[in-house]
Scaffold this motif. Structure first.
Motif, short mmCIF file in Angstrom:
data_model
loop_
_atom_site.label_atom_id
_atom_site.label_comp_id
_atom_site.label_asym_id
_atom_site.label_seq_id
_atom_site.Cartn_x
_atom_site.Cartn_y
_atom_site.Cartn_z
N GLY A 173 52.38 75.66 71.88
CA GLY A 173 51.59 74.78 71.04
C GLY A 173 50.17 74.72 71.56
N ILE A 174 49.20 75.03 70.70
CA ILE A 174 47.78 75.04 71.10
C ILE A 174 47.00 74.17 70.14
CG2 ILE A 174 45.70 76.47 71.33
CD1 ILE A 174 47.50 78.81 72.10
N ARG B 47 59.70 73.23 66.53
CA ARG B 47 61.12 72.85 66.63
C ARG B 47 61.65 72.31 65.31
NH1 ARG B 47 59.47 69.28 70.49
NH2 ARG B 47 58.97 70.12 72.55
N GLU B 48 60.92 71.37 64.71
CA GLU B 48 61.42 70.70 63.50
C GLU B 48 61.57 71.66 62.33
OE1 GLU B 48 58.71 67.53 62.85
OE2 GLU B 48 59.57 66.22 64.42
N ARG B 49 60.65 72.60 62.21
CA ARG B 49 60.72 73.56 61.10
C ARG B 49 61.47 74.83 61.45
NH1 ARG B 49 54.85 72.99 57.99
NH2 ARG B 49 54.86 70.70 57.92
N LEU C 195 49.26 76.41 65.93
CA LEU C 195 47.90 75.94 66.21
C LEU C 195 47.63 74.64 65.46
CD1 LEU C 195 46.16 79.40 65.69
CD2 LEU C 195 46.96 78.43 67.85
N LYS C 196 46.89 73.77 66.11
CA LYS C 196 46.48 72.51 65.48
C LYS C 196 44.99 72.30 65.70
CE LYS C 196 50.37 71.17 63.73
NZ LYS C 196 50.51 71.18 62.25
N TYR C 197 44.33 71.89 64.64
CA TYR C 197 42.89 71.62 64.68
C TYR C 197 42.69 70.11 64.62
CZ TYR C 197 37.91 72.14 63.47
OH TYR C 197 36.53 72.09 63.46
N ASP D 115 51.18 68.78 71.52
CA ASP D 115 52.56 68.32 71.40
C ASP D 115 53.02 68.33 69.95
OD1 ASP D 115 53.11 67.87 74.11
OD2 ASP D 115 52.08 65.93 74.06
N SER D 116 52.12 67.96 69.03
CA SER D 116 52.50 67.97 67.61
C SER D 116 52.74 69.40 67.13
CB SER D 116 51.41 67.29 66.76
OG SER D 116 50.22 68.04 66.75
N ALA D 117 51.99 70.36 67.69
CA ALA D 117 52.21 71.76 67.33
C ALA D 117 53.58 72.22 67.80
CB ALA D 117 51.12 72.63 67.96
#
Length: 531
Positions: free
Chosen positions: A503-504, A484-486, A470-472, A477-479
Motif C-alpha cells: 500500500g502506497i 484485502r477487502e476487494r 495507490l492512494k492520493y 493503510d487504506s490502500a
C-alpha cells in the motif's frame, strides 16, 4: 528474367531455406483479392527489420513470369488457397528497390536514372512496341498495354527512403512523388501496386500526393495485422521448438498491438534469440541510440513528461492524424510520438488511441538515450530503482517511502503528481529495475475491482509477486485494506509463490515526507493467492 522486370525467385528461396522461416504465405491470398480492383494500391509501412523485404521477395516469386515457383511454395499455407494456381507466375512484375536507385544515382536525378535502367530491361522484351528515344517509363508501359493488353504488378521496396535520407530537399521529395503518381495513378496497365517502407505516404498539408493508395501502417494494419510480425501462436511454437522460455520471450519482444492480434512480436529479434539461444537486444543493436535521442530531446511542451510516463510503464494519449509522414516537419509532441510509433520505438493501440513502450528490448534503448545528457534526474531514479525493489522485497515500508520521496524530488520538475494515475506512472519509474524479473500489469482485473499495479514475476526468478494499491491524499493503510477487502490477490490464483501486498500513499499536505508505505507478506504455504 531480369533485375527489375520479372525477377527470379532467389530471394524467397533463400528465405525458406533459412533455419527459421515462419509461414506468412497467406499474405498472397490477400493481395490476390485486390488484383485489378479499386483497392489494388497498397502501401504497407512497418519499422525496419519487420520482414518487409521478405514479403516483397515472396510476392515477386509468386507473381513473376521470370521464374517457375510451384515447387518453391509446395507445403506452405498458400498452396491450399483457391486462387493460388490462378495467378502463379502469370504477371510481368516490376521490382524497384528505391534505396538502391538513391545510392546509385550519385548526384543524378534519381527518377531519371531509375527510368533509364528499367526501360533498358523492358526494351529486351518489348522493344518493338515503343520508340528507342522514349525515356518516360509511364509512356513505355502505356504503349505496351495498348498494343498487348499487358498488365504489370509493381513491387516497391524502401519507397520512403527519399523522405528519410533527403529530409532537407522538399523539391526532390515532390519530384519523386510526382513521378510515382504519374507512373501509377489511374493507369490501366497497373494490376497491383504494393509498396513498403517505414513511413506512410507523405502528406502536404492534409493531402497526399498518392491518395490512391490504401495505407496499412503501425497505427492500424487492418487486414495485414498477422503479417506485420510474429503472432503469439507462432512465437509459442518457436519457443517449444528451440526450448526457450516463452514468458521471457514475451517480456523481451512482445508489445505491438492491433485490433484483432493483440500480441505482435518483433520478428527479427525473435529469430535472433532462438538462433543465439540468448535473450538480448537484437533489433536496436543495428542502430545507435542517437536516432531515438534526437526525437526525445525535441522541445515540445509535454513531450518529456510523456516519455517519463512511458518509461514508468504508462500509456499516453496521442493524436496521430496531424503527422505529415516525414522525419522533418513536426508541429506538436504528438507528431514526434507518432513518428516513434512508425519507427517501432513505441507501440500504438488504435482502440484507446494510446502509445507506450512495447517491451524490454525497446525500454533498454530509452534507458541508453536518457543516460547521455539532459535526463540526469530520470537516470538517477532509474539507478536507485534496484535498491527500492530490494527494500520492498525486505518488506521495509519506511525505506520504500524514503526512496519514493527521493524519486519524486528528482522528477517533480518533469512529472507532476495530480492524481493516482500520475502517481502510478511515477511508481512505475521508481521500480524500473523490476522489469528484469517482473511483468508490470496496470489496472489488472482482480476480485471486486482492479489492482492498480501488479508485478508478476517471470517463472525463472523465484521472486514473490507484488500487488500494489495507490492512494492520493489518503493513507497507505487504506490502500492495503482495499487490497484485502476487494480480494485483489484472486487475480493471482494459481500463482504458487509468496505475494507482497504493498500500500502506497502520497499526501501533498506533508511536503517533507509525502509518501508512506506499508507492506504485508502472504506466504505461499500458509496463505498464498487465496488468502
Amino acid at each position: 528474367m531480369g533485375i527489375y522486370l520479372n525477377p527470379d525467385n532467389d530471394g524467397f528461396w533463400q528465405a525458406v531455406r533459412s533455419e527459421i522461416y515462419v509461414d506468412k504465405t497467406e499474405l498472397i491470398a490477400v493481395t490476390n483479392r485486390y488484383l485489378n480492383t479499386e483497392q489494388k494500391y497498397i502501401c504497407v509501412s512497418r519499422p525496419r527489420r519487420f520482414g518487409k523485404s521478405v514479403a516483397l521477395n515472396m510476392l515477386a516469386a509468386y507473381y513473376s513470369r521470370g521464374c517457375a515457383s510451384r515447387d518453391l511454395f509446395r507445403g506452405f499455407k498458400i498452396e491450399s488457397q483457391e486462387t493460388f494456381p490462378e495467378h502463379l507466375n502469370q504477371y510481368d512484375v516490376i521490382f524497384l528497390n528505391m534505396q538502391q536507385f538513391l545510392i546509385r544515382a550519385k548526384g543524378r536525378s534519381v527518377t531519371e536514372y531509375l527510368e533509364k535502367q528499367v526501360i533498358d530491361e523492358i526494351r529486351e522484351l518489348y522493344g518493338d512496341l515503343f520508340s528507342e528515344q522514349e525515356t518516360i517509363l509511364a509512356a513505355v508501359l502505356e504503349r505496351i498495354y495498348v498494343k498487348k493488353k499487358k498488365k504489370f504488378i509493381f513491387l516497391i521496396d524502401e519507397w520512403d527512403c527519399v523522405m528519410r535520407e533527403r529530409q532537407e530537399s522538399e523539391s526532390l521529395q515532390k519530384q519523386y512523388l510526382d513521378f510515382l503518381r504519374n507512373l501509377l495513378k489511374d493507369q490501366a496497365y497497373v494490376a497491383l501496386a504494393y509498396m513498403t517502407g517505414i513511413l506512410p505516404v507523405k502528406k502536404y498539408g492534409q493531402h497526399s500526393a498518392l491518395n490512391m493508395f490504401w495505407e496499412y501502417s503501425m497505427t492500424n494494419q487492418y487486414i495485414f495485422e498477422e503479417y506485420t510480425g510474429f503472432t503469439e501462436d507462432e512465437v509459442k511454437a518457436l519457443c517449444e521448438r528451440y526450448h526457450m522460455d516463452f514468458s521471457q520471450t514475451s517480456s523481451w519482444y512482445d508489445g505491438y498491438r492491433f485490433k484483432r492480434f493483440r500480441h505482435i512480436y518483433n520478428p527479427r529479434s525473435v529469430v535472433a534469440t532462438m538462433s543465439c539461444q540468448d535473450f538480448s537486444n537484437y533489433w536496436t543493436s543495428t542502430e545507435t541510440y542517437d536516432a531515438l535521442k534526437i526525437y526525445m530531446d525535441m522541445d515540445f511542451d509535454g513531450l518529456r513528461a510523456d516519455i517519463v510516463r512511458m518509461i514508468g510503464g504508462g500509456h499516453v494519449l496521442v493524436n496521430t492524424r496531424s503527422f505529415q509522414n516525414d522525419m522533418r516537419n513536426f508541429r506538436t509532441k504528438d507528431d514526434v510520438l507518432t513518428l516513434l510509433v512508425h519507427l517501432g520505438y513505441l507501440a500504438y493501440d488504435s482502440e484507446t488511441k494510446e502509445t507506450f513502450i512495447p517491451n524490454r528490448e525497446i525500454i533498454e534503448e530509452f534507458e541508453n538515450a536518457v543516460s547521455v545528457g539532459g535526463w540526469g534526474e530520470v537516470m538517477r531514479v532509474l539507478k536507485a530503482s534496484e535498491r527500492l525493489l530490494e527494500d520492498t522485497l525486505l518488506c521495509d515500508g519506511e525505506r520504500v517511502a524514503e526512496g519514493l520521496d527521493r524519486a519524486h524530488m528528482e522528477i517533480s520538475s518533469i512529472l507532476s503528481y495530480n492524481d493516482e494515475n500520475s502517481l502510478s506512472c511515477a511508481i512505475g519509474l521508481a521500480y524500473y529495475s523490476a522489469r528484469k524479473d517482473y511483468r508490470l500489469i496496470r489496472e489488472m482485473p482482480a476480485g471486486r475491482g482492479f489492482a492498480d499495479i501488479v508485478f508478476l514475476p517471470l517463472p525463472h526468478t523465484g521472486k514473490p509477486a507484488l500487488v500494489v494499491e495507490l492512494k492520493y491524499n489518503q493513507s497507505a493503510d487504506s490502500a492495503l485494506r482495499q487490497i484485502r477487502e476487494r480480494r485483489y490477490t484472486q487475480a493471482l490464483e494459481g500463482f504458487a509463490g509468496d505475494i507482497l501486498l504493498v500500500g502506497i500513499s502520497y499526501d501533498k499536505n506533508h511536503p517533507n515526507k509525502p509518501h508512506s508505505c506499508v507492506i504485508e507478506k502472504l506466504v505461499a504455504e500458509t496463505g498464498g493467492a487465496g488468502a
